[in-house]
Structures are given as C-alpha cells and as structure tokens.
Design a protein around this motif. Structure first.
Motif, mmCIF file in Angstrom:
data_model
loop_
_atom_site.group_PDB
_atom_site.id
_atom_site.type_symbol
_atom_site.label_atom_id
_atom_site.label_comp_id
_atom_site.label_asym_id
_atom_site.label_seq_id
_atom_site.Cartn_x
_atom_site.Cartn_y
_atom_site.Cartn_z
ATOM 1 N N PHE A 119 0.839 -1.188 0.000
ATOM 2 C CA PHE A 119 0.000 0.000 0.000
ATOM 3 C C PHE A 119 0.878 1.242 0.000
ATOM 4 O O PHE A 119 2.091 1.174 0.197
ATOM 5 C CB PHE A 119 -0.916 0.011 1.240
ATOM 6 C CG PHE A 119 -0.193 0.394 2.508
ATOM 7 C CD1 PHE A 119 -0.355 1.654 3.067
ATOM 8 C CD2 PHE A 119 0.663 -0.501 3.156
ATOM 9 C CE1 PHE A 119 0.322 2.017 4.224
ATOM 10 C CE2 PHE A 119 1.337 -0.155 4.304
ATOM 11 C CZ PHE A 119 1.161 1.108 4.851
ATOM 12 N N SER A 120 0.258 2.379 -0.215
ATOM 13 C CA SER A 120 0.932 3.669 -0.118
ATOM 14 C C SER A 120 0.189 4.528 0.890
ATOM 15 O O SER A 120 -1.048 4.515 0.935
ATOM 16 C CB SER A 120 0.946 4.394 -1.474
ATOM 17 O OG SER A 120 1.588 3.612 -2.459
ATOM 18 N N THR A 121 0.928 5.264 1.697
ATOM 19 C CA THR A 121 0.316 6.292 2.531
ATOM 20 C C THR A 121 0.344 7.590 1.740
ATOM 21 O O THR A 121 1.410 8.074 1.374
ATOM 22 C CB THR A 121 1.070 6.466 3.860
ATOM 23 O OG1 THR A 121 0.995 5.246 4.610
ATOM 24 C CG2 THR A 121 0.454 7.587 4.685
ATOM 25 N N VAL A 122 -0.821 8.122 1.447
ATOM 26 C CA VAL A 122 -0.918 9.326 0.626
ATOM 27 C C VAL A 122 -1.511 10.441 1.475
ATOM 28 O O VAL A 122 -2.086 10.218 2.543
ATOM 29 C CB VAL A 122 -1.790 9.083 -0.627
ATOM 30 C CG1 VAL A 122 -1.177 8.000 -1.498
ATOM 31 C CG2 VAL A 122 -3.218 8.703 -0.236
ATOM 32 N N SER A 123 -1.363 11.651 0.986
ATOM 33 C CA SER A 123 -1.852 12.825 1.695
ATOM 34 C C SER A 123 -2.922 13.511 0.848
ATOM 35 O O SER A 123 -2.648 13.917 -0.282
ATOM 36 C CB SER A 123 -0.689 13.784 1.975
ATOM 37 O OG SER A 123 -1.129 14.925 2.675
ATOM 38 N N VAL A 124 -4.119 13.614 1.392
ATOM 39 C CA VAL A 124 -5.221 14.274 0.706
ATOM 40 C C VAL A 124 -5.304 15.709 1.204
ATOM 41 O O VAL A 124 -5.511 15.949 2.402
ATOM 42 C CB VAL A 124 -6.549 13.537 0.965
ATOM 43 C CG1 VAL A 124 -7.715 14.292 0.338
ATOM 44 C CG2 VAL A 124 -6.480 12.112 0.432
ATOM 45 N N ALA A 125 -5.144 16.659 0.304
ATOM 46 C CA ALA A 125 -5.218 18.070 0.694
ATOM 47 C C ALA A 125 -6.653 18.416 1.068
ATOM 48 O O ALA A 125 -7.608 17.934 0.464
ATOM 49 C CB ALA A 125 -4.742 18.953 -0.453
ATOM 50 N N SER A 126 -6.808 19.261 2.094
ATOM 51 C CA SER A 126 -8.135 19.715 2.490
ATOM 52 C C SER A 126 -8.045 21.166 2.939
ATOM 53 O O SER A 126 -6.966 21.726 3.070
ATOM 54 C CB SER A 126 -8.688 18.851 3.637
ATOM 55 O OG SER A 126 -8.106 19.229 4.874
ATOM 56 N N GLU A 127 -9.190 21.765 3.214
ATOM 57 C CA GLU A 127 -9.220 23.162 3.648
ATOM 58 C C GLU A 127 -8.550 23.359 4.999
ATOM 59 O O GLU A 127 -8.173 24.478 5.352
ATOM 60 C CB GLU A 127 -10.663 23.653 3.715
ATOM 61 C CG GLU A 127 -11.530 22.900 4.705
ATOM 62 C CD GLU A 127 -12.999 23.272 4.596
ATOM 63 O OE1 GLU A 127 -13.366 23.927 3.597
ATOM 64 O OE2 GLU A 127 -13.782 22.899 5.494
ATOM 65 N N LEU A 128 -8.398 22.262 5.770
ATOM 66 C CA LEU A 128 -7.763 22.362 7.087
ATOM 67 C C LEU A 128 -6.320 21.880 7.083
ATOM 68 O O LEU A 128 -5.612 22.060 8.074
ATOM 69 C CB LEU A 128 -8.556 21.546 8.111
ATOM 70 C CG LEU A 128 -10.007 21.983 8.355
ATOM 71 C CD1 LEU A 128 -10.659 21.099 9.408
ATOM 72 C CD2 LEU A 128 -10.078 23.445 8.777
ATOM 73 N N GLY A 129 -5.890 21.255 5.992
ATOM 74 C CA GLY A 129 -4.546 20.714 5.938
ATOM 75 C C GLY A 129 -4.566 19.299 5.405
ATOM 76 O O GLY A 129 -5.617 18.769 5.026
ATOM 77 N N PRO A 130 -3.411 18.643 5.356
ATOM 78 C CA PRO A 130 -3.331 17.293 4.771
ATOM 79 C C PRO A 130 -4.033 16.247 5.636
ATOM 80 O O PRO A 130 -3.912 16.244 6.856
ATOM 81 C CB PRO A 130 -1.826 17.036 4.693
ATOM 82 C CG PRO A 130 -1.225 17.936 5.733
ATOM 83 C CD PRO A 130 -2.093 19.148 5.789
ATOM 84 N N MET A 131 -4.757 15.357 4.958
ATOM 85 C CA MET A 131 -5.442 14.243 5.606
ATOM 86 C C MET A 131 -4.796 12.942 5.136
ATOM 87 O O MET A 131 -4.835 12.630 3.937
ATOM 88 C CB MET A 131 -6.927 14.231 5.229
ATOM 89 C CG MET A 131 -7.674 15.519 5.511
ATOM 90 S SD MET A 131 -8.222 15.613 7.221
ATOM 91 C CE MET A 131 -9.124 17.189 7.187
ATOM 92 N N PRO A 132 -4.201 12.150 6.031
ATOM 93 C CA PRO A 132 -3.556 10.906 5.595
ATOM 94 C C PRO A 132 -4.571 9.862 5.154
ATOM 95 O O PRO A 132 -5.696 9.808 5.660
ATOM 96 C CB PRO A 132 -2.797 10.443 6.846
ATOM 97 C CG PRO A 132 -3.535 11.066 7.985
ATOM 98 C CD PRO A 132 -4.069 12.375 7.478
#
Length: 397
Positions: free
Chosen positions: A143-156
């Motif tokens: 698997f990969s741990t990715v970072s989802v950008a959001s209005e509050l900051g990155p969401m793993p």
C-alpha cells in the motif's frame, strides 16, 4: 401645643388566598427553572457525548475466565455473546476469536482462531475491526500512505491498488464511522482488490493524524463531507475514471452530504452503506431509549448541539431530504444494531422505492452495529462483490 404628627397605619394584609396564590406561582416558577437548568445540563452533557471526539483510554469491560490454545472462556455479557468473528484486545496484546462453542451458566466459550492463550483474569474488549495496523501489517498487502489536501490541511489515507492486470480504473473511497479509524475499512479491502478496484481508506477532521476542526468538535457530516469530497478529487486527479463511495455508520452521513452538496457527486458510480446514520434525530431518540433517558431530552440536546457547533440537523435528515444525485446503492444494516436504529434504513429503502432510487437493501438478522461482516464474512463479501460487479459491469473476479 397641638400634636400635628400623623400616625400612619400599616397597610391591610392581602387576603390569605392571594398570598397562597403567589406562593404557588413562585414554587411553580422555581420548579420550572430547576427543571430547565437540569434539562439544559443533561442536554449539554448529551451534546458533548455526541460532538466531542473521544480522547480517553479504551475501556476493557469483559473478563477472561479461562483460555487454551484453541478456546477462550469469558464472562457472559452482551459483547461475549455476539455471534461472529472479532478481535479481543487488551493492553499489550490481541487475539482473534470466532464462533461460540459453549455457553453455560455465566460463561461463554469461543473459538480462539488467532493469537496466543489469553491470561486468566485479563480485562479485554471486543473489536469489530478484526484487522489492526496498516494494510501490510494486517493483510499482507502492499500500500501507499498518501496525503489528501483539504481546507484544514493534509489528511492521511491508505491507498491499496489492485494487481495491474486487473485494474479497472475505479477507486473506492472508504469513510469510517464516528470515533473509529481506518482500521474499520480493512475488512473489505481484499474483496475490493480482487474485483480490480483501488481502495482509498481516508481520514477526516478530528481523526488521529488529521487536522482538528476549528471548534474541536464533530459536525456529524455537516462539515466532514468536504474532507471526503477532497478524497474523491484526489482519486480523480490520480487516475480514477469514476469512484465508489463506501461508508460505515457516520461515514454514511458524510457520504449522504457529499451526494447532496458536492459538485463531484456526478462522478460517483455506486454507493455502499453499512449501518449508516440516516437520521440523527432518530438515532438520538434511539440512543436515549437505550440509556434509559426520556426522549424529550433529544430536542434539547439538538438545540445545544446546534448552538455549540452550528450543525444544521434538518439538512442531515437523509430520509426526509434525499440527495438529488442518487447512484445505485447497496444498503446493509444489522437487525440487532444497538447504536443506530435499523428502522431508519427500512424507511430509506421504502422512500427509495417511491423515488425510483436504485437502492438494494439487505437486513442481516443477529448483526450488531457495523458487524454484518463479522457475522458472516464470506456472505458479506459475496454481497458486496455481486452488487459492484453488476452495477459497474466488472469482469468476473
């Protein structure tokens, strides 16, 4: 000398009946004030239970009475009586348990299917998630741990891709429930991977490792849907042709708001909901009854919650306000759910028939909250795979 002073007689006492009436009014007002303050305090406490993310230590309520390499015996409780597969967790250890092999008196004996004998006297808790850790640790999957950008900051998030030869270009965005974690999504990842679907197990505000909301409170889907929307956007930007949404418990409420309010709703090919919160009012009424609280406290808790967080409870009533976008949907709910009322899912299924919403409903007898998989993993996965294969026109797994 003439006395010019004037004697002032005291005023006449009011009639006795008037004094008594005033006392009754004062007593009634005092009682109402006490009741209002008391109800307000209960409403504040109840709203805190609903909105404040839990940050304490997990509680271990069940006790191991005996254990061998093949079985574990526990005190007879609502948890230990649950049919199906679960993980026993205790400080410093975990073991998987299966079906009940014997029940007598105040004891329940279950299969011990993974782990080591549990020390007698150990306090444990039952975990629906079964698989703990990341996809590699829990399932042996890369698997990969990715970072989802959001209005509050990155969401793993965890991204598990299918084998290249089976990749359909479809992604499943999995949204866990309130107070749970990405571990909740791991149970179905192998089945999704066999179908050629990528699985993106996301986090949202107030999750461990994710940003905290501005007020530090859950919004029950009223704001968290924007985090799920960013996960859909991430999938589309990274190769997904279309997405499937898969939500558990409050994750279902989050998905409902995404479908109702996101411009990306049209990119959703299908939806799977497992024991979703479809009506917070019905859920609060249900939980009040389960706790022995009068239902008149529910509106008070709602008012307090609205004041504390700005939540629009009307908008969260998915049965009364179904989304304009209605993708093919599989709705699964355990008939023995003690957390979210199964009647709400029955009501949505009936509403869907009237609206022409392509929704399939499966009620699972004996299953508690988000425990339909635990009751019969093979049947659950077969149901998911069959629905997605038909809906998405997938090749056989």
């Amino acid at each position: 000398m003439e006395n010019t002073s004037v004697r002032l007689d005291p005023p006449a006492a009011p009639p006795r009946s008037r004094r008594t009436g005033r006392r009754i009014v004062a007593a009634v007002l005092a009682t109402l004030l006490t009741l209002t303050l008391g109800a307000g305090a209960v409403g504040w406490y109840y709203s805190g239970e609903l909105l404040v993310p839990y940050s304490g230590e997990p509680q271990f309520r069940d006790t191991v009475l005996a254990s061998t390499s093949a079985t574990v015996t526990l005190a007879d409780t609502e948890n230990s009586r649950q049919p199906g597969t679960f993980t026993l967790v205790w400080p410093g250890g975990a073991a998987r348990v299966g079906e009940i092999t014997r029940r007598s008196g105040e004891q329940v004996e279950r299969q011990l299917t993974g782990g080591v004998p549990v020390p007698v006297g150990t306090k444990v808790r039952f975990d629906n998630d079964v698989f703990n850790g990341d996809p590699k640790q829990a399932l042996g999957l890369d698997f990969s741990t990715v970072s989802v950008a959001s209005e509050l900051g990155p969401m793993p998030a965890w991204l598990v891709r299918p084998e290249p030869a089976k990749d359909t270009g479809l992604w499943v965005v999995q949204v866990h429930g309130r107070g749970a974690s990405r571990d909740e999504t791991l149970r179905v990842v192998p089945a999704l991977r066999k179908l050629g679907l990528a699985s993106l197990s996301v986090t949202y505000r107030n999750d461990k490792g994710a940003p905290i909301s501005p007020d530090g409170l859950y919004h029950l889907g009223d704001s968290e849907w924007r985090d799920a929307e960013e996960a859909v956007r991430f999938a589309l930007r990274n190769g997904a042709r279309r997405v499937v949404l898969f939500g558990y418990s409050m994750g279902g409420a989050i998905i409902g708001q995404l479908l109702a309010r996101s411009p990306l709703a049209g990119q959703v090919a299908a939806v799977v909901l497992d024991a979703p919160v479809l009506s917070w009012r019905k859920t609060l009424d249900w939980q009040a009854g389960e706790r022995g609280l009068p239902q008149f406290l529910t509106p008070i808790a709602e008012v307090v919650s609205r004041w504390r967080s700005g939540i629009d409870f009307d908008r969260l009533e998915l049965i009364e306000r179904p989304p304009a976008t209605k993708p093919p949907t599989l709705l699964i709910h355990g008939a023995a759910d003690g957390t979210v009322p199964v009647q709400a899912s029955r009501d949505l299924a009936e509403q869907a028939r009237r609206l022409g919403w392509p929704l399939e409903y499966q009620e699972v007898p004996g299953a508690d909250h988000v425990a339909a998989w635990n009751l019969n993993p093979a049947a659950y996965e077969q149901r998911i795979s069959g629905f997605l294969s038909r809906t998405l026109a997938l090749p056989p797994a």
